[in-house]
Scaffold this active site. Structure first.
Site, mmCIF file in Angstrom:
data_model
loop_
_atom_site.group_PDB
_atom_site.id
_atom_site.type_symbol
_atom_site.label_atom_id
_atom_site.label_comp_id
_atom_site.label_asym_id
_atom_site.label_seq_id
_atom_site.Cartn_x
_atom_site.Cartn_y
_atom_site.Cartn_z
ATOM 1 N N GLY A 13 14.371 -11.185 -2.126
ATOM 2 C CA GLY A 13 14.339 -10.890 -3.366
ATOM 3 C C GLY A 13 13.928 -11.811 -4.228
ATOM 4 O O GLY A 13 14.083 -11.942 -5.531
ATOM 5 N N SER A 14 12.933 -12.623 -3.574
ATOM 6 C CA SER A 14 12.487 -13.986 -4.578
ATOM 7 C C SER A 14 11.602 -13.242 -5.558
ATOM 8 O O SER A 14 11.459 -13.538 -7.034
ATOM 9 C CB SER A 14 11.632 -14.843 -3.677
ATOM 10 O OG SER A 14 10.467 -14.283 -3.341
ATOM 11 N N ASN A 15 10.790 -12.222 -5.430
ATOM 12 C CA ASN A 15 10.013 -11.735 -6.673
ATOM 13 C C ASN A 15 10.851 -10.807 -7.218
ATOM 14 O O ASN A 15 10.543 -11.032 -8.890
ATOM 15 C CB ASN A 15 8.923 -10.515 -5.930
ATOM 16 C CG ASN A 15 7.821 -11.208 -5.368
ATOM 17 O OD1 ASN A 15 6.974 -11.497 -6.153
ATOM 18 N ND2 ASN A 15 7.737 -11.178 -4.124
ATOM 19 N N MET A 91 10.254 -2.053 1.870
ATOM 20 C CA MET A 91 9.442 -1.744 3.062
ATOM 21 C C MET A 91 9.636 -0.412 3.523
ATOM 22 O O MET A 91 9.791 -0.230 4.725
ATOM 23 C CB MET A 91 9.890 -2.899 4.233
ATOM 24 C CG MET A 91 9.598 -4.426 3.645
ATOM 25 S SD MET A 91 8.382 -4.751 2.941
ATOM 26 C CE MET A 91 7.535 -5.281 4.409
ATOM 27 N N ARG A 92 9.275 0.520 2.819
ATOM 28 C CA ARG A 92 9.511 2.002 3.079
ATOM 29 C C ARG A 92 8.312 2.753 2.287
ATOM 30 O O ARG A 92 8.273 2.192 1.281
ATOM 31 C CB ARG A 92 10.732 2.506 2.464
ATOM 32 C CG ARG A 92 11.758 2.826 3.545
ATOM 33 C CD ARG A 92 13.203 3.296 2.938
ATOM 34 N NE ARG A 92 13.951 2.615 3.834
ATOM 35 C CZ ARG A 92 13.974 3.109 4.977
ATOM 36 N NH1 ARG A 92 13.459 4.234 5.359
ATOM 37 N NH2 ARG A 92 14.970 2.544 5.882
ATOM 38 N N LEU A 93 7.709 3.776 2.851
ATOM 39 C CA LEU A 93 6.823 4.411 2.119
ATOM 40 C C LEU A 93 7.660 5.432 1.191
ATOM 41 O O LEU A 93 8.717 5.693 1.313
ATOM 42 C CB LEU A 93 5.960 5.343 3.173
ATOM 43 C CG LEU A 93 4.899 4.911 3.942
ATOM 44 C CD1 LEU A 93 4.205 5.799 4.790
ATOM 45 C CD2 LEU A 93 3.907 4.459 3.073
ATOM 46 N N ASN A 108 3.460 -1.650 -6.721
ATOM 47 C CA ASN A 108 3.658 -2.412 -5.482
ATOM 48 C C ASN A 108 3.088 -3.756 -5.451
ATOM 49 O O ASN A 108 2.037 -3.904 -5.989
ATOM 50 C CB ASN A 108 3.415 -1.603 -4.314
ATOM 51 C CG ASN A 108 3.863 -2.333 -3.073
ATOM 52 O OD1 ASN A 108 4.884 -2.772 -2.929
ATOM 53 N ND2 ASN A 108 3.136 -2.469 -1.964
ATOM 54 N N HIS A 110 1.585 -6.739 -2.684
ATOM 55 C CA HIS A 110 1.464 -6.735 -1.190
ATOM 56 C C HIS A 110 0.755 -7.753 -0.890
ATOM 57 O O HIS A 110 -0.103 -8.429 -1.425
ATOM 58 C CB HIS A 110 0.730 -5.482 -0.727
ATOM 59 C CG HIS A 110 0.422 -5.431 0.934
ATOM 60 N ND1 HIS A 110 1.371 -5.173 1.756
ATOM 61 C CD2 HIS A 110 -0.668 -5.770 1.462
ATOM 62 C CE1 HIS A 110 0.718 -5.076 2.926
ATOM 63 N NE2 HIS A 110 -0.381 -5.805 2.934
HETATM 64 C C1 GAR Z 1 6.377 -10.063 -0.470
HETATM 65 O O1 GAR Z 1 5.516 -11.239 -0.089
HETATM 66 C C2 GAR Z 1 5.851 -8.878 -0.784
HETATM 67 O O2 GAR Z 1 4.450 -8.968 -1.334
HETATM 68 C C3 GAR Z 1 6.015 -8.230 0.413
HETATM 69 O O3 GAR Z 1 7.353 -8.472 0.893
HETATM 70 C C4 GAR Z 1 7.554 -9.664 0.508
HETATM 71 C C5 GAR Z 1 8.875 -9.761 -0.134
HETATM 72 O O4 GAR Z 1 9.410 -10.820 -0.511
HETATM 73 N N1 GAR Z 1 5.602 -6.913 0.428
HETATM 74 C C6 GAR Z 1 5.153 -6.267 1.411
HETATM 75 O O5 GAR Z 1 4.791 -6.632 2.656
HETATM 76 C C7 GAR Z 1 5.035 -4.667 1.185
HETATM 77 N N2 GAR Z 1 4.072 -4.108 2.090
HETATM 78 P P1 GAR Z 1 10.758 -11.094 -1.560
HETATM 79 O O6 GAR Z 1 11.814 -10.440 -0.925
HETATM 80 O O7 GAR Z 1 11.106 -12.818 -1.420
HETATM 81 O O8 GAR Z 1 10.256 -10.802 -2.986
#
Ligand code: GAR
Length: 197
Positions: A13-15, A91-93, A108, A110
Site C-alpha cells: 500500500g505504498s502507492n 493483483m487481480r484481473l 492501473n 504497473h
Molecule cells: C506497485 O509497484 C505497482 O506498480 C505494482 O504493485 C506494486 C504495489 O506496491 N502493480 C502491479 O504489478 C500490477 N500488475 P504498493 O502496494 O507498495 O503500492
C-alpha cells in the site's frame, strides 16, 4: 467538487499512502471513499485504518465467481457514489461487472514500460530479460492483462549492479510521484458528461 475514489490494493500500500498524502496536501482533488482489498491481513489495511478510510476486504475463494464478488463491490461503490477506481497494486484481473459500470474510469499502475513485462513480477521479468530500460506505466484498465490504453509512462535505467530490491526502490519512487499527478490530471481534465457518453 472533490471526486470520489475507490482504491483497490492487495499488498503493502505504498502507492495508496502517497495518493492519500497528496489528497491531504490538496494536490489531488479527490477523496478516497473506500479501500477495497482482496487480501485479509495485507499491510495496506492498517494504512487505511490509521487514516480513518473505510476498508472492505474480501476473500475471492469464498465466492463462487468473479462476477459474484464484483457485484458486491459494485453495490458498495454505488452506495457511496464512487466515480473512479484506482488500482494501486491490485493483483487481480477486473471483470466485466466492474469494467462496464466504470468504463474509462478504472486506472492501473504497473512497474514496467508496457507492453513489455505485463502481469506478475514485472521487475523480476525485466531483470531476467537483461533489458537496460524499464519503468512505470499508468493505463486505463480493460479486460486484458495490463493491456488498456496508456495514459502516462516514465523510464527507469537498469544499472549492472541492480537487484530486485534496488530497482524496485527506484521504480516505486517514480510511482509515488507519477501516480498522484496523473490521477489529478485525469480528475480535472475529463468532464463527467464525456466520461459517461
Ligand atoms: C506497485 O509497484 C505497482 O506498480 C505494482 O504493485 C506494486 C504495489 O506496491 N502493480 C502491479 O504489478 C500490477 N500488475 P504498493 O502496494 O507498495 O503500492
Amino acid at each position: 467538487m472533490k471526486k470520489k475514489l475507490a482504491v483497490f490494493a492487495s499488498g503493502t500500500g505504498s502507492n495508496f499512502e502517497f495518493i492519500a498524502k497528496e489528497i491531504t496536501k490538496g494536490t489531488v482533488d479527490g477523496e478516497i471513499e473506500i479501500l477495497v482489498c482482496d487480501k485479509p491481513g495485507a499491510e495496506v489495511i492498517e494504512k487505511a485504518e490509521s487514516l480513518s478510510i473505510p476498508v472492505w476486504t474480501f476473500d475471492a475463494k469464498l465466492y463462487p465467481s468473479k462476477q459474484s464478488y464484483e457485484t458486491e463491490i459494485l453495490l458498495k461503490l454505488r452506495e457511496i457514489g464512487v466515480e473512479w477506481i484506482i488500482l494501486a497494486g491490485y493483483m487481480r484481473l477486473v471483470g466485466p461487472t466492474l469494467l462496464s459500470a466504470f468504463e474509462n474510469r478504472i486506472v492501473n499502475i504497473h512497474p514496467s514500460l508496457l507492453p513489455a513485462f505485463p502481469g506478475k513480477d514485472a521487475i523480476g521479468q525485466a531483470l531476467d530479460a537483461g533489458v537496460k530500460l524499464t519503468g512505470v506505466t499508468i493505463h486505463f484498465v480493460d479486460a486484458g492483462m495490463d493491456t488498456g490504453k496508456i495514459i502516462e509512462q516514465e523510464a527507469v535505467r537498469i544499472e549492472s549492479q541492480d537487484d530486485r530490491l534496488t530497482l524496485q526502490k527506484r521504480i516505486q519512487a517514480i510511482e509515488h510521484e507519477l501516480f498522484p499527478k496523473t490521477i489529478q490530471a485525469l480528475l480535472t481534465s475529463i468532464p463527467r458528461e464525456e466520461i459517461n457518453s
